[in-house]
Design an enzyme around this catalytic site. Structure first.
Site, PDB file in Angstrom:
ATOM      1  N   GLU A   1       0.546  -1.244   0.151  1.00  0.00           N
ATOM      2  CA  GLU A   1      -0.015   0.074   0.179  1.00  0.00           C
ATOM      3  C   GLU A   1       0.815   1.387   0.023  1.00  0.00           C
ATOM      4  OE1 GLU A   1      -3.386   0.435   2.584  1.00  0.00           O
ATOM      5  OE2 GLU A   1      -3.951   1.576   1.003  1.00  0.00           O
ATOM      6  N   ASP A   2       1.897   1.150   0.771  1.00  0.00           N
ATOM      7  CA  ASP A   2       2.591   2.437   0.957  1.00  0.00           C
ATOM      8  C   ASP A   2       4.092   2.743   0.304  1.00  0.00           C
ATOM      9  OD1 ASP A   2       0.510   3.368   2.473  1.00  0.00           O
ATOM     10  OD2 ASP A   2       1.252   2.808   4.362  1.00  0.00           O
TER      11      ASP A   2
END
Ligand code: MN
Length: 715
Positions: free
Chosen positions: A76-77
């Site tokens: 996600e990051d």
């Protein structure tokens, strides 16, 4: 922040064969990928996944879960992709990371419809693999522990509310009380600062006044067991501010009650000792009535087991005590995580009785019992959680939990009996669909209601839940009873009036006692239901009254085929509504204008037959015949089913021509079946909704004019 070797050591401590190299690789990978990203606290971002992994080791979870904790934010990051994770760490871990990533992408919004949408996705994702949810809970716990670093108050509140609404209850549902309590308390700190501060202040106050209460009470309980052969450990703790607050809310109790602030636990070796310890406690100190609960013999749904009691203990103070074994304690604190892999299979076997309360957990236990490998075990840990249930939502986002196969009508009854009783239709995900539609996971169901609606018999076939079925039966029976009373009253009145006898309630009441009824409604109901004849009522009140000829007259009229519309009938049939006390005989389709007669049928009320029906021959006596007539003012349009037999030419377009014509004449085809098909002709049976005999006749005459129709008649 946990160092790499510390994390590995923690895992190896409970799982000596864990893949050390893989954990190391994940640790390094996470720190590298998150690089110099920072948390709001100013800490390097990678401290977060490492702490999450640390929380997961507290739950003694398997290496794949720990590694998922380390990697959970990489896709996600960071630049990492799902493919990277799969190639570096294998499919199982990639699948888990993907699951957590999906959960994290669920945007929470307080707007109702959206809330439902999200919650639904959340649940679906959750049912995939329980480890995904465990990682997500650990992630949330660490985020909550560091929430105070988030600068925007609004964001803090949103996250805290979400935690309180979604994650804390989920942890509770899985029996993870330690998690739940911490999540709740951290949320409470953000959402209701004043209340929490007030409780803290009172607690400080209390402590300074009373000294170390926990230690003194703990000592006294402990001492009680000195002379026994019971091996016990007493633990005392102060409850968390949130649970104190909740208790104060629900019981509006003040803070002075010791039992609301402190809780004590007596840990013993086995189940039998739980009861023995209870005996020792109750012998010394009286128990508070109503506060004793035995969750050992009756475990909670989430598997929780303990004995709870409150005693009037040292210094006349109420003390809450939970008695449990270490195993029960593990389940109470860590819930399903306590059942994870690194348990002695023998132990699990003996815990089978309460593992049963999990259902799905039983499967896991069975896997262990059959000596499967750890891999196979994990493979099967893909949960069938909730697979026998469907989760649906009201438009306001309320979750309704139903058994699989449940319909929209079940849903309506699950919301509220009154909603069920008055529902006329439903929208499922915005589409109008029949009430009998089976629901799927995540459906949003809006029930359309009308005050005029009442349950109809066919509904019973539409529902699968006991609640709905019994509510429908109850309503139908109630309605039927009311109609029996009305019908019976009519019948008694008319037989009295035929002989010019006084039929006032006060007069008829004289028959109550002798006939064994308590109220007039009971009596009339029995007459309407055909269990008692109106003649008997008459004779009871006027012993010398002549026999009423009403039944005989009805029979004679039927035989003479005189027009019943001119007679003074006992019962009038209104358009459309025939109800429960009066119905048409099966396979007959009389229409207003047809000659009809009623037969009083015990348990059913009046069954209406067309006078031409051969079935009438079966009813010999006079007493059951009831004069009935239509009550159909021309402007009152009821709907009746008329059944036509049609013989049509077997040619292209014949069916189309017939159905078009019926529609043109304002008739609605509600059923059609082909009875027989030859080379030249076919016979069919068509049920058409019509207003009355005239309407049906017009349609028949029109159909006769069609070249494709060879013969037509009413059934
Ligand atoms: Mn995270």
């Amino acid at each position: 922040m946990l160092r790499q070797y510390e994390l590995v050591d923690k895992v190896l401590a409970y799982d000596p064969v864990a893949d050390e190299a893989l954990i190391n690789r994940a640790y390094v990978y996470a720190t590298k990928m998150h690089g110099n990203q920072l948390r709001h606290s100013g800490d390097p971002y990678f401290s977060h996944p490492i702490e999450v992994a640390g929380i997961l080791t507290d739950l003694r979870l398997d290496a794949a879960t720990i590694i998922t904790g380390l990697l959970h934010d990489t896709v996600e990051d960071t630049e990492a992709t799902a493919e990277d994770i799969a190639s570096l760490f294998g499919g199982e871990i990639a699948g888990l990371v993907d699951g957590v990533t999906k959960l994290s992408q669920l945007e929470w919004d307080s707007e109702d419809a959206k809330q439902a949408e999200n919650f639904r996705k959340f649940l679906l994702a959750m049912s995939n693999d329980i480890r995904v949810l465990l990682v997500k809970l650990a992630d949330r716990l660490h985020n909550m522990r560091t929430l105070h670093h988030v600068p925007k108050e609004q964001k803090r509140r949103r996250i805290a509310q979400e935690t309180l609404d979604i994650y804390a209850p989920l942890a509770g549902r899985m029996g993870m009380h330690e998690f739940r309590e911490e999540l709740e308390d951290l949320s409470f700190q953000v959402i209701n600062v004043e209340a929490r501060q007030a409780i803290e202040a009172r607690l400080d106050n209390f402590r300074s006044e009373s000294g170390d209460v926990i230690e003194s009470i703990r000592g006294q309980i402990s001492a009680l067991f000195d002379g026994t052969d019971l091996d016990i450990e007493v633990r005392g703790r102060q409850k968390r501010p949130y649970s104190i607050w909740r208790k104060m809310q629900s019981r509006s109790a003040s803070l002075e009650q010791l039992s609301d602030i402190f809780a004590f636990r007596v840990l013993v070796d086995d189940e039998e000792d739980c009861y023995r310890a209870l005996g020792v406690l109750h012998q010394r100190w009286p128990s508070v009535p109503g506060r004793f609960k035995d969750y050992i013999s009756t475990p909670k749904n989430n598997g929780y087991r303990s004995i709870h009691t409150t005693i009037v203990g040292p210094e006349q103070k109420r003390v809450e005590i939970q008695i449990r074994t270490q195993d029960m304690h593990d389940v109470a604190e860590y819930g399903i995580a306590a059942h994870w892999v690194y348990k002695n299979p023998e132990k699990l076997k003996t815990e089978n009785t309460y593992a049963d309360t999990f259902g799905w957990l039983r499967q896991l236990v069975e896997m262990l019992e059959h000596g499967s490998s750890a891999e196979e075990f994990l493979e099967h840990s893909k949960l069938q959680l909730f697979s026998d249930q469907v989760f649906c939502f009201t438009p306001k986002g309320m979750l309704i939990n139903l058994p699989r196969g449940a319909t929209a009508l079940d849903f309506a009854y699950a919301v509220h009996t009154e909603v069920g009783d008055t529902c006329v239709g439903c929208k499922i995900n915005g589409r109008h669909l029949p009430l009998r539609t089976q629901l799927s996971n995540g459906d949003e169901v809006e029930i359309v209601r009308s005050k005029a609606q009442r349950p109809v018999p066919i509904w019973e076939a539409y529902v699968v839940t006991g609640k709905a079925r019994s509510a429908i039966r109850r309503a139908l029976r109630q309605e039927q009873l009311e109609e029996f009373v009305l019908l019976g009253r009519q019948m008694v009145r008319s037989i009295f009036e035929a002989l010019e006898k006084d039929a006032a309630d006060a007069v008829i009441e004289r028959a109550l006692g002798p006939l064994g009824h308590e109220t007039l409604d009971d009596l009339f109901g029995a007459v309407g239901e055909g269990l008692l004849s109106a003649q008997e009522v008459l004779e009871q009140v006027y012993p010398r009254a002549k026999e009423s000829k009403a039944g005989k007259k009805a029979k004679v009229r039927a035989a003479e085929k005189t027009d019943p519309l001119n007679a003074k009938p006992l019962v009038r049939l209104r358009g459309g509504e025939r109800g429960h006390a009066i119905r048409f005989a099966e396979d007959t389709f009389p229409l207003p204008g047809d000659r009809i007669v009623g037969i009083l049928t015990p348990g059913e009320g009046v069954v209406v037959y067309p006078i031409s029906s051969p079935m009438l021959e079966a009813f010999d006596g006079d007493e059951r015949w009831v004069d009935v007539a239509w009550e159909t003012p021309e402007d009152e349009a009821g709907t009746f089913v008329s059944r036509f037999n049609i013989r049509a030419s077997n040619e292209v377009g014949a069916l189309g021509a017939i159905s078009t014509l019926i529609a043109d004449y304002d008739g609605n085809i509600n059923n059609m079946s082909l009875a027989q098909r030859d080379v030249d002709f076919y016979d069919m049976v068509v049920d058409v909704d019509v207003r009355d005999l005239k309407h049906a006749t017009r349609i028949i005459n029109a159909l006769k004019g069609l070249s494709v129709v060879n013969a037509i008649g009413r059934v």
